[in-house]
Design a protein around this motif. Sequence first.
Motif, short mmCIF file in Angstrom:
data_model
loop_
_atom_site.label_atom_id
_atom_site.label_comp_id
_atom_site.label_asym_id
_atom_site.label_seq_id
_atom_site.Cartn_x
_atom_site.Cartn_y
_atom_site.Cartn_z
N GLN A 93 9.07 -28.35 -24.47
CA GLN A 93 9.01 -28.48 -23.02
C GLN A 93 9.64 -27.29 -22.30
N ASN A 94 10.57 -26.60 -22.95
CA ASN A 94 11.20 -25.44 -22.34
C ASN A 94 11.79 -24.57 -23.44
N GLN A 215 5.65 -21.42 -13.73
CA GLN A 215 4.54 -22.35 -13.53
C GLN A 215 4.70 -23.02 -12.16
N ASN A 217 3.93 -25.86 -9.42
CA ASN A 217 3.51 -27.24 -9.24
C ASN A 217 2.89 -27.36 -7.85
N LEU A 224 8.18 -24.39 -12.01
CA LEU A 224 8.78 -24.95 -13.21
C LEU A 224 8.98 -23.85 -14.25
N SER A 258 14.59 -25.66 -15.94
CA SER A 258 13.66 -26.76 -15.73
C SER A 258 12.53 -26.68 -16.74
N SER A 259 11.97 -27.83 -17.09
CA SER A 259 10.92 -27.90 -18.09
C SER A 259 9.56 -27.54 -17.50
N SER A 261 5.36 -28.23 -17.34
CA SER A 261 4.51 -29.41 -17.29
C SER A 261 3.24 -29.15 -18.09
#
Length: 277
Positions: A93-94, A215, A217, A224, A258-259, A261
């Motif tokens: 996820q990260n 990324q 959102n 992200l 932060s992860s 998505s």
Amino acid sequence: MKHSRWILRATTTLSLVSTVGMPSGAFAQDKDAPGSYSGTEEIIVTAQRKSESLERTPVAVAVVSSEALARQAITSERDLQFATPGLTVRASQNDNQLNFSLRGQTVDAYTSSLPSVLPYVNEVQVGGAGSTAFYDLQSVQVLKGPQGTLFGRNATGGAVLFTTAKPTDELGGYATARIGRFNDFQLEGAINLPLAPDTLLLRISGVHRSRDGIQKNLFYDNRLGKIDRQGLRASLTLMPNGPFTNELVLEYFRAGGSSLSPVVSYVVPVEDNVPGN
């Protein structure tokens, strides 16, 4: 999803002093690996928890020296796969949740299965699916194939050994800064302090990295994949009169951000899900 991880680790080693022919280029990669060492000096490894020649070690080992790390701009665990044949490092996820894979042996980060490839820092197991304090390293050794309990825990795929730089009897240090896209800023440095020559040696190193999210959102109108890391390490070597030496390493490391998505790559049309179509 926000992510933050704190590590405060202290390791100490008490051992007999032994003299081993170990030139500055002693740690190197396999001769067929990219950026491998091509000199004639003996390659010393610690794959069996003792210093010995790579030629006499009955374990498949690939070694990357500190010089190779700097020359090939390897600044994270994920970059190791470009310098070590057979090793794959991916983030779930990260960048703070890593998965090491060797010879097809791996594990899903979302299962309760034990990792097949375990990372170690100074011979201490640091978890199966997390990032390490990747800075001011002396070498990285990749042990391929099943490992027994020599390092304290069984691993069916292999092990990755991170060895931090040790204090020396010379006053000196270094500092490195990097910048990149998305306001990516990296700062790393170390200073070596011989408090008492040939008796008490100290080395202090640190790292900082920050980066905006990569990324976007569209729903929440934010980014992200943010990275925010700080690390500080103090290494103290005590060599009293006699055949003993004691090495103490204190380390603080914080990994935040932060992860990412998951990205939708294909959507099945509704009419294709109707029975009979």
